[in-house]
Design an enzyme around this catalytic site. Structure first.
Site, mmCIF file in Angstrom:
data_model
loop_
_atom_site.group_PDB
_atom_site.id
_atom_site.type_symbol
_atom_site.label_atom_id
_atom_site.label_comp_id
_atom_site.label_asym_id
_atom_site.label_seq_id
_atom_site.Cartn_x
_atom_site.Cartn_y
_atom_site.Cartn_z
ATOM 1 N N ASP A 1 -9.036 0.345 -1.027
ATOM 2 C CA ASP A 1 -7.824 1.040 -0.587
ATOM 3 C C ASP A 1 -7.668 2.440 -1.171
ATOM 4 O O ASP A 1 -7.291 3.362 -0.453
ATOM 5 C CB ASP A 1 -6.586 0.203 -0.919
ATOM 6 N N LYS B 1 -3.745 -6.217 -2.934
ATOM 7 C CA LYS B 1 -3.776 -7.559 -2.329
ATOM 8 C C LYS B 1 -2.610 -8.386 -2.846
ATOM 9 O O LYS B 1 -2.178 -8.214 -3.990
ATOM 10 C CB LYS B 1 -5.061 -8.299 -2.719
ATOM 11 N N GLU C 1 0.846 -1.202 0.000
ATOM 12 C CA GLU C 1 0.000 0.000 0.000
ATOM 13 C C GLU C 1 0.878 1.248 0.000
ATOM 14 O O GLU C 1 0.582 2.215 -0.704
ATOM 15 C CB GLU C 1 -0.945 0.018 1.205
#
Length: 145
Positions: free
Chosen positions: A70, A90, A31
């Site tokens: 996200d 992911k 992320e």
């Protein structure tokens, strides 16, 4: 990649359209890598983290839950058009159904996770289509990791 969590401070704060620029959090190194890319890429016009709420029905309990993809990202494409995307980050392994194995605790957890994620992603695809956006899942392969 080792689990990394923390706060992200953008170098281009005007591009960030989320609620609180002082509280941008990443829950993995992947992320964080996506955030750095969105922040630095000139074709990313705007981005935000976990700002969209999508209702979905969990296949596990049959109840309504809330899914926060996200990222929301507004991109300028190569042809000059602008498109908005919802992204989920992911591991590649979690983007496909688990392989049949003995019914170990790990396998049952993978089946549970796959079921919930599939329901979230289906809801996100429908939501994005309704909004004229695209929904995509980014893996370590997409992030160059």
């Amino acid at each position: 990649m080792a689990l990394q969590q923390g706060r992200f401070i953008p170098t281009n704060p005007k591009k960030y359209i989320g609620n609180n620029i002082k509280d941008i959090r990443f829950r993995s190194g992947w992320e964080r890598s996506a955030m750095v890319f969105f922040d630095k890429n000139p074709n990313v016009l705007e981005w935000a983290s976990e700002c969209v709420v999508i209702p979905y029905i969990s296949p596990v309990d049959g109840k309504k839950h809330r899914y926060f993809p996200d990222f929301l990202v507004k991109l300028r494409k190569k042809d000059g058009t602008i498109k908005t995307h919802l992204y989920e980050v992911k591991p590649y392994k979690q983007t496909k159904p688990p392989e049949s194995k003995r019914k170990t605790k790990r396998y049952l957890y993978e089946v549970y996770t796959w079921g919930v994620n599939s329901a979230k992603w289906q809801a996100a695809m429908q939501y994005a289509e309704h909004m004229g956006w695209e929904f995509n899942i980014l893996t370590e392969h997409d992030l160059g990791l």
